[in-house]
Design a protein around this motif. Structure first.
Motif, PDB file in Angstrom:
ATOM      1  N   ALA A   1      53.709  -0.898  67.952  1.00 37.99           N
ATOM      2  CA  ALA A   1      53.745  -0.432  66.437  1.00 37.99           C
ATOM      3  C   ALA A   1      54.314   1.124  66.493  1.00 37.99           C
ATOM      4  O   ALA A   1      54.496   1.670  67.455  1.00 37.99           O
ATOM      5  CB  ALA A   1      52.264  -0.430  65.861  1.00 37.99           C
ATOM      6  N   ALA A   2      54.730   1.467  65.338  1.00 34.17           N
ATOM      7  CA  ALA A   2      55.238   2.897  65.134  1.00 34.17           C
ATOM      8  C   ALA A   2      54.070   3.886  65.135  1.00 34.17           C
ATOM      9  O   ALA A   2      53.177   3.859  64.284  1.00 34.17           O
ATOM     10  CB  ALA A   2      56.171   2.833  63.694  1.00 34.17           C
ATOM     11  N   ASP A   3      54.439   4.932  65.701  1.00 36.50           N
ATOM     12  CA  ASP A   3      53.389   6.206  65.984  1.00 36.50           C
ATOM     13  C   ASP A   3      53.237   7.087  64.751  1.00 36.50           C
ATOM     14  O   ASP A   3      54.437   7.736  64.555  1.00 36.50           O
ATOM     15  CB  ASP A   3      53.668   6.856  67.308  1.00 36.50           C
ATOM     16  CG  ASP A   3      52.521   8.189  67.414  1.00 36.50           C
ATOM     17  OD1 ASP A   3      51.619   8.247  66.644  1.00 36.50           O
ATOM     18  OD2 ASP A   3      52.738   8.827  68.267  1.00 36.50           O
ATOM     19  N   LEU A   4      52.162   7.238  63.978  1.00 32.44           N
ATOM     20  CA  LEU A   4      52.338   7.931  62.819  1.00 32.44           C
ATOM     21  C   LEU A   4      51.569   9.200  63.198  1.00 32.44           C
ATOM     22  O   LEU A   4      51.322   9.858  61.968  1.00 32.44           O
ATOM     23  CB  LEU A   4      51.469   7.200  61.699  1.00 32.44           C
ATOM     24  CG  LEU A   4      52.007   5.586  61.305  1.00 32.44           C
ATOM     25  CD1 LEU A   4      50.964   5.118  60.209  1.00 32.44           C
ATOM     26  CD2 LEU A   4      53.378   5.998  60.651  1.00 32.44           C
ATOM     27  N   GLY A   5      51.263   9.492  64.193  1.00 32.46           N
ATOM     28  CA  GLY A   5      50.646  10.972  64.448  1.00 32.46           C
ATOM     29  C   GLY A   5      49.334  10.929  64.770  1.00 32.46           C
ATOM     30  O   GLY A   5      48.484   9.994  64.572  1.00 32.46           O
ATOM     31  N   VAL A   6      48.737  12.010  65.176  1.00 34.71           N
ATOM     32  CA  VAL A   6      47.216  12.137  65.250  1.00 34.71           C
ATOM     33  C   VAL A   6      46.320  12.172  63.851  1.00 34.71           C
ATOM     34  O   VAL A   6      46.678  13.082  63.178  1.00 34.71           O
ATOM     35  CB  VAL A   6      46.783  13.429  66.028  1.00 34.71           C
ATOM     36  CG1 VAL A   6      45.421  13.464  66.175  1.00 34.71           C
ATOM     37  CG2 VAL A   6      47.442  13.064  67.579  1.00 34.71           C
ATOM     38  N   VAL A   7      45.408  11.480  63.729  1.00 34.16           N
ATOM     39  CA  VAL A   7      44.753  11.428  62.514  1.00 34.16           C
ATOM     40  C   VAL A   7      42.972  11.856  62.845  1.00 34.16           C
ATOM     41  O   VAL A   7      42.421  11.911  61.738  1.00 34.16           O
ATOM     42  CB  VAL A   7      44.836  10.028  61.720  1.00 34.16           C
ATOM     43  CG1 VAL A   7      46.197   9.965  61.262  1.00 34.16           C
ATOM     44  CG2 VAL A   7      44.202   8.970  62.601  1.00 34.16           C
ATOM     45  N   ASP A   8      42.841  11.696  64.023  1.00 32.08           N
ATOM     46  CA  ASP A   8      41.259  12.121  64.446  1.00 32.08           C
ATOM     47  C   ASP A   8      41.224  12.757  65.646  1.00 32.08           C
ATOM     48  O   ASP A   8      42.000  12.451  66.543  1.00 32.08           O
ATOM     49  CB  ASP A   8      40.574  10.988  64.302  1.00 32.08           C
ATOM     50  CG  ASP A   8      39.138  11.230  64.826  1.00 32.08           C
ATOM     51  OD1 ASP A   8      38.459  12.232  64.412  1.00 32.08           O
ATOM     52  OD2 ASP A   8      38.598  10.456  65.518  1.00 32.08           O
ATOM     53  N   ARG A   9      40.638  13.991  65.847  1.00 31.89           N
ATOM     54  CA  ARG A   9      40.452  14.681  66.984  1.00 31.89           C
ATOM     55  C   ARG A   9      39.001  14.538  67.356  1.00 31.89           C
ATOM     56  O   ARG A   9      38.184  14.827  66.449  1.00 31.89           O
ATOM     57  CB  ARG A   9      40.987  16.037  67.095  1.00 31.89           C
ATOM     58  CG  ARG A   9      42.497  16.033  67.378  1.00 31.89           C
ATOM     59  CD  ARG A   9      43.015  17.442  67.454  1.00 31.89           C
ATOM     60  NE  ARG A   9      44.328  17.751  67.517  1.00 31.89           N
ATOM     61  CZ  ARG A   9      45.396  17.631  66.815  1.00 31.89           C
ATOM     62  NH1 ARG A   9      45.107  17.699  65.416  1.00 31.89           N
ATOM     63  NH2 ARG A   9      46.744  17.524  67.001  1.00 31.89           N
TER      64      ARG A   9
END
Length: 508
Positions: free
Chosen positions: A132-140
């Motif tokens: 799948a395509a990486d959409l970036g960090v959404v939770d840390r």
């Protein structure tokens, strides 16, 4: 019985019979009088004993030196709640502006590790999420965790080498903390074992169980117990340094408490098989001495080595006032005094002097604390004079009210002795007002002694006096380390590796 004889029967008796009857009556009256006197004496003893038992049951942490843990004992009277002039209006719990201890978010350069996590498995449509395509960090999310501990066995092979120039042979040294044997436990495990024994009062067998559960190692009970002696030897230099630094202090708090130590059978001439644990301490240093309550033990304490004119803060036990301890000034503990005054107020409920005396002392302590916060060195004379006038008036009233020599109630003599001590030693009770470096109570000593009572409640008697002395030598060092914000485990580990931690000297 002669009591059943009617008057007409007596008139019919001859003179000899009347004389015999009178003699029998006299013998019976004497016997009854003896029995009555015996019963009266037993009743008086029972009432006295009952008063003593009621007095003992009324002792609690508010009116005596009984620890708070015994306030809810069977039949005991709980302490009265402290009187407050008016509600403070302050909510319970953490106050606004007080420092908190919550976990904080760490920046990138403070992290020990960072892991990127991606969804795994398959989508509802059947496609693999690994492509799948990486959409970036959404939770840390940051987690503070400790590593799982498991004992590791490391073999150290010490090699010998021959110098290429002269042929001299050199052998590598064993690692830090290694002994002379072929196999042994390392300094980390030894430090943990002593830490559990001394600081947390865990019995030896439970220490073995804890180490086994946490590390997989299972040292013997004898080995764990022997670590007390090994640690005490390694920390002797630190203990000596602490004792020396306390002798240079301006004020030293001192106290002692009974401790079950040694054989359970009392020694010849003794009623109980117990010793006494003595403490001499400041806000930065703690030193323990195990002995008894004799003058011989008191001469071995730090008090005898204090500088001339130093202040010893203590209760009113007579040994502290002995000239054998040198030229000391005294500050009598006002926490003990306030508890005694609470007891006096309960003994004399219709008298005002116990409450007045206690209120004046609390006001002086409060004013001294405020002056210390403002950076002053002594209590203003105007404030002290007002309180001293009230104190002296209460003492005069109390001495007059307790002048009855026949007051044999439990606690009456103690109240009278307190008033007499105040009348004769006013300077020793109020010395803290002349120099605000002097604490008005020996609470620091009581805090340092309290763990010994916890240990006794958990483990009972310390049967080996030598190991008990080792235990409290270690405890004094670790208590001093904690007062200097030094990790006690670090102190123990360094001691087992041959590096002795030494406390810094206090600033003047």
């Amino acid at each position: 019985m002669w009591l059943d004889l009617a008057v007409s029967d007596l008139e019919s008796l001859s003179r000899e019979e009347l004389i015999a009857l009178a003699r029998r009556q006299d013998a019976q009256i004497t016997l009854l009088a003896t029995r009555l006197a015996d019963v009266s004496e037993r009743l008086e003893q029972a009432l006295k004993r009952l008063a003593e038992l009621e007095y003992l049951l009324s002792r609690n942490s508010g009116n005596s030196s009984v620890p708070p843990s015994k306030d809810d004992g069977l039949g005991r009277t709980p302490p009265c709640k402290e009187r407050r002039a008016k509600p403070s209006g302050r909510a319970k719990g953490k106050q606004p502006g007080a420092p908190g201890t919550a976990l904080r978010w760490r920046e990138e350069d403070e992290l020990d590790d960072r892991q990127d996590r991606y969804p795994e498995g398959a989508c509802g449509c059947g496609a693999d999420l690994g492509a799948a395509a990486d959409l970036g960090v959404v939770d840390r999310y940051q987690q503070h965790e400790i590593p799982l501990v498991s004992v590791s066995v490391v073999q150290y092979d010490q090699h010998a080498v021959a110098c290429g120039g002269c042929g001299r042979v050199h052998t590598a040294a064993r690692p830090e903390g290694a002994g002379a044997g072929r196999v042994e436990y390392g300094p980390n495990l030894r430090a943990y074992a002593v830490y559990l024994l001394v600081v947390h009062f865990v019995p030896v067998r439970r220490v073995v169980d804890i180490l086994t559960s946490l590390t997989g190692a299972r040292p013997s009970v004898g080995f764990v117990h022997s670590l007390l002696r090994r640690a005490a030897r390694a920390l002797q230099a630190c203990d000596f340094a602490i004792r020396t630094l306390i002798t240079l202090a301006f004020t030293v708090c001192a106290d002692e408490t009974p401790l079950k130590v040694g054989p359970a059978t009392p020694a010849e001439g003794k009623k109980e098989a117990k010793g006494y644990l003595h403490v001499a301490c400041t806000e930065l240093y703690t030193h323990f001495l195990l002995g008894d309550r004799s003058m011989k033990t008191f001469r071995q304490t730090i008090l005898q080595d204090l500088e001339p004119g130093a202040i010893a803060v203590h209760d009113r036990y007579q040994a502290y006032d002995s000239t054998q301890l040198g030229d000391l000034n005294h500050q009598l503990c006002l926490a003990h005094v306030l508890r005694d005054l609470t007891s006096a107020a309960q003994l004399y409920p219709d008298e005002h002097w116990p409450v007045q005396l206690a209120d004046e002392l609390r006001e002086l302590i409060h004013r001294a604390s405020q002056a210390r916060t403002r950076g002053e060195t002594s209590l203003p004379q105007r404030i002290k004079s007002i309180a001293v006038r009230g104190l002296r008036a209460a003492i005069r009233i109390g001495l007059a009210a307790t002048a009855h020599l026949d007051d044999a109630r439990p606690g009456a003599r103690k109240s009278r002795l307190l008033l007499e001590a105040f009348h004769q030693r006013e300077d020793d009770f109020l010395r803290f007002t002349t120099d605000l470096r002097i604490p008005p109570t020996s609470n620091q000593a009581e805090r340092d002694l309290r763990p010994s009572k916890i240990q006794e409640n958990i483990s009972g008697r310390l049967t080996h006096p030598g190991r008990a002395k080792d235990r409290y030598l270690i405890h004094g060092v670790l208590s001093t380390a904690v007062k200097h914000t030094v990790n006690p485990l670090t102190v123990l580990r360094d001691a087992f590796t041959g590096t002795t931690w030494l406390p810094p000297a206090a600033r003047a």
